[in-house]
Design a protein around this motif. Structure first.
Motif, PDB file in Angstrom:
ATOM      1  N   PRO A 148      -8.245  -3.460  -6.858  1.00  0.00           N
ATOM      2  CA  PRO A 148      -8.600  -2.638  -6.061  1.00  0.00           C
ATOM      3  C   PRO A 148      -8.707  -0.859  -6.199  1.00  0.00           C
ATOM      4  O   PRO A 148      -9.604   0.064  -6.256  1.00  0.00           O
ATOM      5  CB  PRO A 148      -8.028  -2.498  -4.366  1.00  0.00           C
ATOM      6  N   ILE A 166      -2.885   1.802  -1.377  1.00  0.00           N
ATOM      7  CA  ILE A 166      -2.658   2.173  -2.949  1.00  0.00           C
ATOM      8  C   ILE A 166      -4.089   2.798  -3.872  1.00  0.00           C
ATOM      9  O   ILE A 166      -3.716   2.818  -4.954  1.00  0.00           O
ATOM     10  CB  ILE A 166      -2.146   0.343  -3.763  1.00  0.00           C
ATOM     11  N   ASN A 172       2.053  -0.638   1.173  1.00  0.00           N
ATOM     12  CA  ASN A 172       0.696  -1.913   0.978  1.00  0.00           C
ATOM     13  C   ASN A 172      -0.099  -2.341   2.125  1.00  0.00           C
ATOM     14  O   ASN A 172       0.235  -1.457   3.120  1.00  0.00           O
ATOM     15  CB  ASN A 172       2.528  -3.058   1.640  1.00  0.00           C
ATOM     16  N   GLY A 173      -1.461  -2.991   2.186  1.00  0.00           N
ATOM     17  CA  GLY A 173      -1.831  -3.365   2.664  1.00  0.00           C
ATOM     18  C   GLY A 173      -1.492  -4.055   3.535  1.00  0.00           C
ATOM     19  O   GLY A 173      -2.413  -4.001   4.686  1.00  0.00           O
ATOM     20  N   THR A 225      -4.145  -9.002  -7.916  1.00  0.00           N
ATOM     21  CA  THR A 225      -5.141  -8.221  -6.961  1.00  0.00           C
ATOM     22  C   THR A 225      -5.247  -6.514  -6.456  1.00  0.00           C
ATOM     23  O   THR A 225      -5.797  -6.185  -6.092  1.00  0.00           O
ATOM     24  CB  THR A 225      -4.797  -9.091  -5.840  1.00  0.00           C
ATOM     25  N   CYS A 226      -3.925  -6.513  -7.051  1.00  0.00           N
ATOM     26  CA  CYS A 226      -3.824  -4.911  -6.085  1.00  0.00           C
ATOM     27  C   CYS A 226      -4.545  -4.519  -7.606  1.00  0.00           C
ATOM     28  O   CYS A 226      -4.631  -2.683  -7.286  1.00  0.00           O
ATOM     29  CB  CYS A 226      -1.587  -4.793  -6.208  1.00  0.00           C
ATOM     30  N   ARG A 233      -7.853  -0.521   0.650  1.00  0.00           N
ATOM     31  CA  ARG A 233      -6.349  -0.598   0.382  1.00  0.00           C
ATOM     32  C   ARG A 233      -5.846   0.072   0.208  1.00  0.00           C
ATOM     33  O   ARG A 233      -6.105   1.675  -0.597  1.00  0.00           O
ATOM     34  CB  ARG A 233      -5.936  -1.580  -0.727  1.00  0.00           C
ATOM     35  N   THR A 275       3.616  -2.725  -2.769  1.00  0.00           N
ATOM     36  CA  THR A 275       2.554  -3.279  -2.617  1.00  0.00           C
ATOM     37  C   THR A 275       3.049  -4.927  -1.088  1.00  0.00           C
ATOM     38  O   THR A 275       4.211  -4.986  -1.065  1.00  0.00           O
ATOM     39  CB  THR A 275       2.418  -4.257  -3.678  1.00  0.00           C
ATOM     40  N   CYS A 276       2.134  -5.960  -0.867  1.00  0.00           N
ATOM     41  CA  CYS A 276       2.770  -6.611  -0.179  1.00  0.00           C
ATOM     42  C   CYS A 276       3.090  -7.143  -0.909  1.00  0.00           C
ATOM     43  O   CYS A 276       4.309  -7.902  -0.574  1.00  0.00           O
ATOM     44  CB  CYS A 276       1.594  -7.444  -0.027  1.00  0.00           C
TER      45      CYS A 276
HETATM   46  S1  SF4 Z   1      -0.985  -3.693  -1.797  1.00  0.00           S
HETATM   47 FE1  SF4 Z   1      -0.964  -5.836   0.104  1.00  0.00          FE
HETATM   48  S2  SF4 Z   1      -3.439  -5.130   0.696  1.00  0.00           S
HETATM   49 FE2  SF4 Z   1      -2.963  -4.158  -1.179  1.00  0.00          FE
HETATM   50  S3  SF4 Z   1      -3.804  -4.419  -3.124  1.00  0.00           S
HETATM   51 FE3  SF4 Z   1      -1.724  -5.773  -3.476  1.00  0.00          FE
HETATM   52  S4  SF4 Z   1      -2.032  -7.292  -2.556  1.00  0.00           S
HETATM   53 FE4  SF4 Z   1      -3.775  -6.351  -1.504  1.00  0.00          FE
END
Ligand code: SF4
Length: 465
Positions: free
Chosen positions: A56, A30, A143-144, A52-53, A28, A112-113
């Motif tokens: 990673p 980020i 963002n992803g 979720t973000c 990702r 982010t998303c």
């Molecule tokens: S920004 Fe989007 S792709 Fe990246 S970790 Fe967060 S939700 Fe997932």
């Protein structure tokens, strides 16, 4: 020319670009906060996103996460979904805390998303927040949904480019406290500076960052600054008369911002990966300042000479690069120059204007080594790539960690691609490191067949049933 000859010429000279479904593994964007935050010592990048973000970067940072990194997650809760009003309220609560605890010179707010989907307005709230806490606040939408892997760094640097002071020909007018925050020291005068200002961009590890500057200095080209600098307060001035040139293949947004917004002139040059790329790059930059590089070819030959032992092991071998960050073409060009067949260069995104100086050396390297020009596949489909990889049986496949062990278990040697984004691969001095990294898996396979194919679970692999 008869048709057959024409076909074989095409095979050696034409680069084919293809585009697939974009169904591929990558980090990702980020996760790449790690690079700018390590480089810009006085920055603090809060990532505004969900758990979720949060996971990673925790994983990508590895053990660094225990070293009290200068980054944090600001995790919105259900009550924050109406977005803007709560966004400002939460920022008002968190930012003074960050400033009190860490005293950063800049807060880099990473979107982010989640912030995109609930339509938060980071650019709208940042100036208010900036006035509130008295610390410059930069917004990067890493963002992803829009970007892959190292492009996260690109969004940060592009945002930073807006904050560079206005360049002025009169000495000492390079800094504008309103733009870069409190000036830490008086402007530096570069002794013996003769050429118009040249700013290099891309966050290289400090040990490597000095090398592109030193290589250019050998040819009397002075580098006036780096984006990013070691400290936010040392960002280089930009403006008409300033030349900018990237050291990495991925920050294409950063390349366009100084041109469009700050009237800088962009210098398109191959990236300094491999002795061929490093030489070709200096050959492109020097004439911009009216300088003819001397002794460059000899220097390049010496580096090739020093690589002899590695060249023996990579010549005639083949590579398949699945592609998970937009910088695969430059190492591939270097490998072709070493006599390695590159079947495919996968890449999430290729900015053909920013990377315009790469195809020609890639073609030349292929022609010189009598190796077919590889196909470049943008937004690859990992599933289809795996079928192609099985057919071509490369040694090794450059791939992300998701596909590495499964491929190894099926008898395909792999090289983890992430190393190319974090290892020191730039300049004449580090050419050896690129080959060291690629030949590691070859050396491993030279140790004999460990019988991996027997370790594949037949239940899960229909092709083995
Ligand atoms: S920004 Fe989007 S792709 Fe990246 S970790 Fe967060 S939700 Fe997932």
């Amino acid at each position: 020319m008869n048709q057959e000859n024409h076909m074989s010429m095409k095979r050696f000279e034409t680069i084919t670009f293809e585009r697939e479904t974009g169904n591929y593994h990558t980090f990702r964007p980020i996760s790449c906060v790690a690079r700018p935050y390590q480089k810009i010592e006085d920055s603090f990048p809060p990532v505004v996103g969900t758990k979720t973000c949060g996971y990673p970067p925790q994983n990508a940072l590895g053990v660094m996460v225990f070293a009290e990194p200068r980054y944090a997650m600001a995790e919105p809760e259900e009550g924050d979904t109406p977005a803007q009003p709560n966004d400002y309220g939460e920022s008002k609560r968190l930012c003074p805390q960050v400033v009190g605890d860490r005293d950063p010179s800049v807060i880099i707010r990473i979107g982010t998303c989640t912030t995109e989907i609930v339509k938060m307005d980071p650019e709208g709230t940042a100036p208010r927040m900036e006035a509130e806490v008295g610390v410059p606040t930069v917004v990067a939408r890493a963002n992803g949904s829009d970007y892959a892997s190292t492009q996260g760094e690109d969004t940060v640097l592009a945002a930073m480019a807006h904050r560079c002071a206005e360049h002025s020909v009169a000495a000492g007018e390079g800094r504008d406290p309103a733009r870069v925050g409190p000036p830490s020291e008086p402007p530096k005068v570069v002794p013996g500076e003769t050429n118009p200002p040249l700013v290099l961009f891309g966050s290289l590890p400090s040990m490597v960052a000095s090398q592109p500057s030193l290589e250019l200095k050998r040819h009397s080209v002075q580098v006036s600054g780096w984006l990013p600098a070691q400290r936010y307060t040392d960002l280089p001035p930009l403006g008409a008369g300033v030349h900018v040139c990237g050291v990495n293949p991925f920050p294409s947004r950063t390349a366009t911002t100084p041109m469009r917004r700050r009237k800088c002139r962009s210098v398109g040059a191959p990236f300094p990966i491999g002795p061929d790329g490093t030489r070709a790059r200096i050959e492109k930059i020097c004439p911009v300042f009216g300088i003819r590089p001397i002794g460059l070819r000899e220097r390049e030959s010496k580096v090739w000479e020093g690589l002899k032992d590695y060249l023996k092991s990579v010549r005639g071998k083949s590579v398949f690069s699945m592609g998970d960050n937009p910088s695969e073409a430059s190492p591939a060009r270097f490998l072709i120059g070493c006599g390695t067949i590159v079947y495919e260069i996968g890449t999430p995104y290729m900015d053909k204007r920013y990377q315009a100086a790469e195809p020609a050396p890639l073609r030349e390297a292929s022609r010189d080594m009598r190796i077919p020009v590889p196909r470049i596949v943008e937004k690859p489909d990992n599933y289809d790539q795996i079928q192609r990889m099985r057919e071509s049986q490369p040694d090794p496949a450059v791939t992300g960690m998701a596909n590495a062990n499964p491929s190894e278990a099926r008898g395909i040697d792999t090289k983890w691609s992430v190393e190319f984004t974090s290892a020191q691969i730039h300049g004449f001095a580090n050419a050896r490191d690129v080959l060291q990294s690629v030949t590691r898996s070859l050396r491993r396979s030279d140790m004999g067949d460990p019988g991996w194919t027997d370790m594949v679970s037949r239940d899960n692999d229909p092709t083995l049933q």
